[in-house]
Structure formats: structure tokens, C-alpha cells
Design a protein around this motif. Structure first.
Motif, mmCIF file in Angstrom:
data_model
loop_
_atom_site.group_PDB
_atom_site.id
_atom_site.type_symbol
_atom_site.label_atom_id
_atom_site.label_comp_id
_atom_site.label_asym_id
_atom_site.label_seq_id
_atom_site.Cartn_x
_atom_site.Cartn_y
_atom_site.Cartn_z
ATOM 1 N N TYR A 170 0.779 -1.238 0.000
ATOM 2 C CA TYR A 170 0.000 0.000 0.000
ATOM 3 C C TYR A 170 0.812 1.290 0.000
ATOM 4 O O TYR A 170 0.239 2.359 -0.201
ATOM 5 C CB TYR A 170 -0.975 -0.015 1.182
ATOM 6 N N ALA A 251 -8.851 -6.449 2.833
ATOM 7 C CA ALA A 251 -7.532 -6.189 2.253
ATOM 8 C C ALA A 251 -6.449 -6.964 2.984
ATOM 9 O O ALA A 251 -5.491 -7.453 2.364
ATOM 10 C CB ALA A 251 -7.232 -4.690 2.296
ATOM 11 N N ARG A 278 -7.989 -4.417 -2.844
ATOM 12 C CA ARG A 278 -6.852 -3.506 -2.753
ATOM 13 C C ARG A 278 -7.208 -2.078 -3.157
ATOM 14 O O ARG A 278 -6.847 -1.140 -2.423
ATOM 15 C CB ARG A 278 -5.672 -4.036 -3.568
#
Length: 312
Positions: A170, A251, A278
Motif C-alpha cells: 500500500y 484487504a 486492494r
């Protein structure tokens, strides 16, 4: 004039929304008090890890989305150790006070990473005292203790490997760690586990992989583990909080090793994880980062480490 009023009204709405989200995030993760005194001094103190801004541990632990998703993944992965799960089930207050548990964990990680050396040792000493009281017998008849060095190594390795996975998934592509920096991350965070009493702490990507391969035969999804995961997936005091947790939990499933997902019965297709989970978590994370603004904790720690030590 009407257009100007409309723009001013829109800005006011955005400012109010940002403040509400920021206050709720601060209350949920930090209990409303950042305790900045842990990070502001003494001048020149580089903390327990002996590192500074830009080092891998700062970058990983300073990225909110990676830490939130990685944190949920760590809880699920840690639950697969029957003895660790027995300790949580028999001694933790995570069901009656899940937010309090989150606040305690977040404060420990931020203090040992970004705090001064005295603040880090104070946090570690508190956890060590708690661990002396966490012992008992698991449902399978085995004795356990939270102070067991092997159990401490498991909890640490599951946690930091999940944090790193969250960061690599991320963080902006340019901010992700290189293979060498991933090894450095594991070396940098090892002193926290060692100070708690862990032994033979993995210090590189390869060592973590070998460790997880070696411990897998001892891991399984007990009824308590499956129940705790169900609790996490449904957590939330408000509808908005449940929505955010649901997005982040989905996620976090994508951060788990394949064998851990299988053990936990999470058969979420890769296409769903990649194309749905995501992007939604990225959007939620960026919204939270926008609301929070620049981290006051990191700013205080940066000022401390950049200041010349005061001569005694």
C-alpha cells in the motif's frame, strides 16, 4: 457572489469532515492523546532502534494504510498458534474492550519505534510485567506462558512480517523497500522482540521465510482462532467504523500467506483481492491519511533525532 458563497460552504464542509475523521481516528488508534512527550526529547536521542527518519523501520511503521492492513493480518496470522491463541482467549480483554486493546498495541509500536530510549524501555517494561501474569493451560493440555521466548519470537515475526507486507502493498511504489531494505527492516525491529525476551529472532527476509516454514507444522486454526477472526471481521461501534474495518479486513486477507488463508478457511479469489479489495483499501487509507494530515508523532520524533544532544 453566489459561487463564492458556494465555494466557501464546500470548504467549510470539507474542513468539518476532515476534523471529524481525524478526531475519530485519533480516538480509536491513540485514545485521543498522542502522548507527544514520549517523542519530543531528549535532544539527539535516537531511540531503542538507533535509527532516524528514512530508515526502513520508520518508513514501514510510519505508513498508516500499511500498518492498519498489516495489523489486521498480524492478528489473524498470530491466531494460528494454539498457545498464543489460548493466552489471548483466557487473558485478553479484546472482546470487551477491542478499542482499548488496539490503543495499547498502537502505542507500544509507535513508542518503541519513534519514542525516546527511556520511553521505549518504559513501554517494554510494562509489557514484560503483564506477560508474567499471562500463563495457563491451553485446551489441548499444554502449558503456556506469554514470557516464553519461543512464543515471543512467533508473535514478533508474525507481526513485523505482516507490517512489511502491508507497506509493500500500500505504500506508493517509489516508497516501497528494496530487497536489501527489507532485510534491514527485520534487523532494525529485532531489538524490540529481544528486549521483551524473544530469542533467535529472524533478521532477514530469508530467515523469516525459513522460520515460518519451520513453525508451520505447529500452527492450526483452532475454534478460538476462527471465532476471533469472525469477531474482528464484524467489529465496529458505528456503521461507518464497521464499513472501514470491513474494507481493511478484506484487504488484510490478501497479505496473508496462501497456507494461512487456507487454514483459516478464507477462500477469497485472487482477482477479487487484487481488483476489488486492494483499490478500496487504498481509497480508504488515503482518506484517513488526508484527514490525519502530517503525523505529529513523526514530526516530534524527527525534531528530537535531528537536535544536537545537550551536553551534561
Amino acid at each position: 457572489m453566489a459561487a463564492e458563497w458556494q465555494c466557501a460552504g464546500d470548504r467549510e464542509v470539507l474542513v468539518g469532515l476532515r476534523a471529524r475523521i481525524s478526531d475519530e481516528l485519533k480516538a480509536t488508534v491513540h485514545g485521543g492523546d498522542l502522548k507527544l512527550e514520549r517523542y519530543e526529547g531528549p535532544a539527539g536521542d535516537r531511540g531503542l532502534l538507533g535509527i532516524a527518519p528514512g530508515d526502513p523501520a520508520w518508513r514501514v511503521h510510519g505508513h498508516p494504510t500499511g500498518m492498519l492492513t498489516g495489523g489486521f493480518a498480524a492478528l489473524m496470522l498470530q491466531s494460528l498458534h494454539p498457545l498464543a491463541m489460548a493466552g489471548v482467549q483466557q487473558h485478553s480483554d479484546f472482546r470487551s474492550d477491542p478499542v482499548g486493546r488496539l490503543i495499547g498495541t498502537a502505542r507500544f509500536v509507535t513508542t518503541t519505534t519513534f519514542g525516546s530510549l527511556p520511553a521505549a524501555y518504559e513501554a517494554i517494561d510494562l509489557v514484560r510485567r503483564i506477560h508474567t501474569r499471562v500463563n495457563g493451560t491451553a485446551p489441548d493440555g499444554r502449558a503456556y506462558s506469554a514470557a516464553d521466548p519461543e512464543l515471543l519470537t512467533w508473535v514478533h515475526t508474525a507481526e513485523v512480517s505482516s507490517f512489511l507486507a502491508g507497506h509493500q502493498a500500500y505504500a506508493p511504489r517509489r516508497a516501497r523497500l528494496t530487497p536489501a531494505e527489507c532485510d534491514a527492516y527485520y534487523r532494525q525491529v529485532a531489538p524490540v522482540a529481544e528486549a521483551l525476551g524473544a530469542e533467535k529472532v529472524p533478521g532477514s527476509v530469508r530467515e523469516v521465510e525459513r522460520y515460518l516454514d519451520g513453525i508451520r507444522p505447529r500452527l492450526c486454526a483452532t475454534p478460538a482462532a476462527l471465532d476471533s477472526v469472525r469477531f474482528l471481521r464484524g467489529f465496529g461501534r458505528t456503521g461507518r467504523e464497521r464499513l472501514v474495518v470491513g474494507v481493511l479486513m478484506n484487504a488484510s486477507v490478501g497479505l496473508l500467506p496462501d497456507w494461512a488463508r487456507t487454514e483459516l478457511g478464507m477462500h477469497r479469489p485472487e482477482a477479487v483481492r487484487r481488483c476489488w479489495d486492494r483499490p478500496r483499501a487504498t481509497l480508504v487509507g488515503r482518506t484517513l491519511e488526508w484527514a490525519r494530515g502530517p503525523s505529529e508523532i513523526l514530526a516530534a520524533a524527527q525534531r528530537r533525532t535531528a537536535s544536537p544532544p545537550v551536553d551534561e
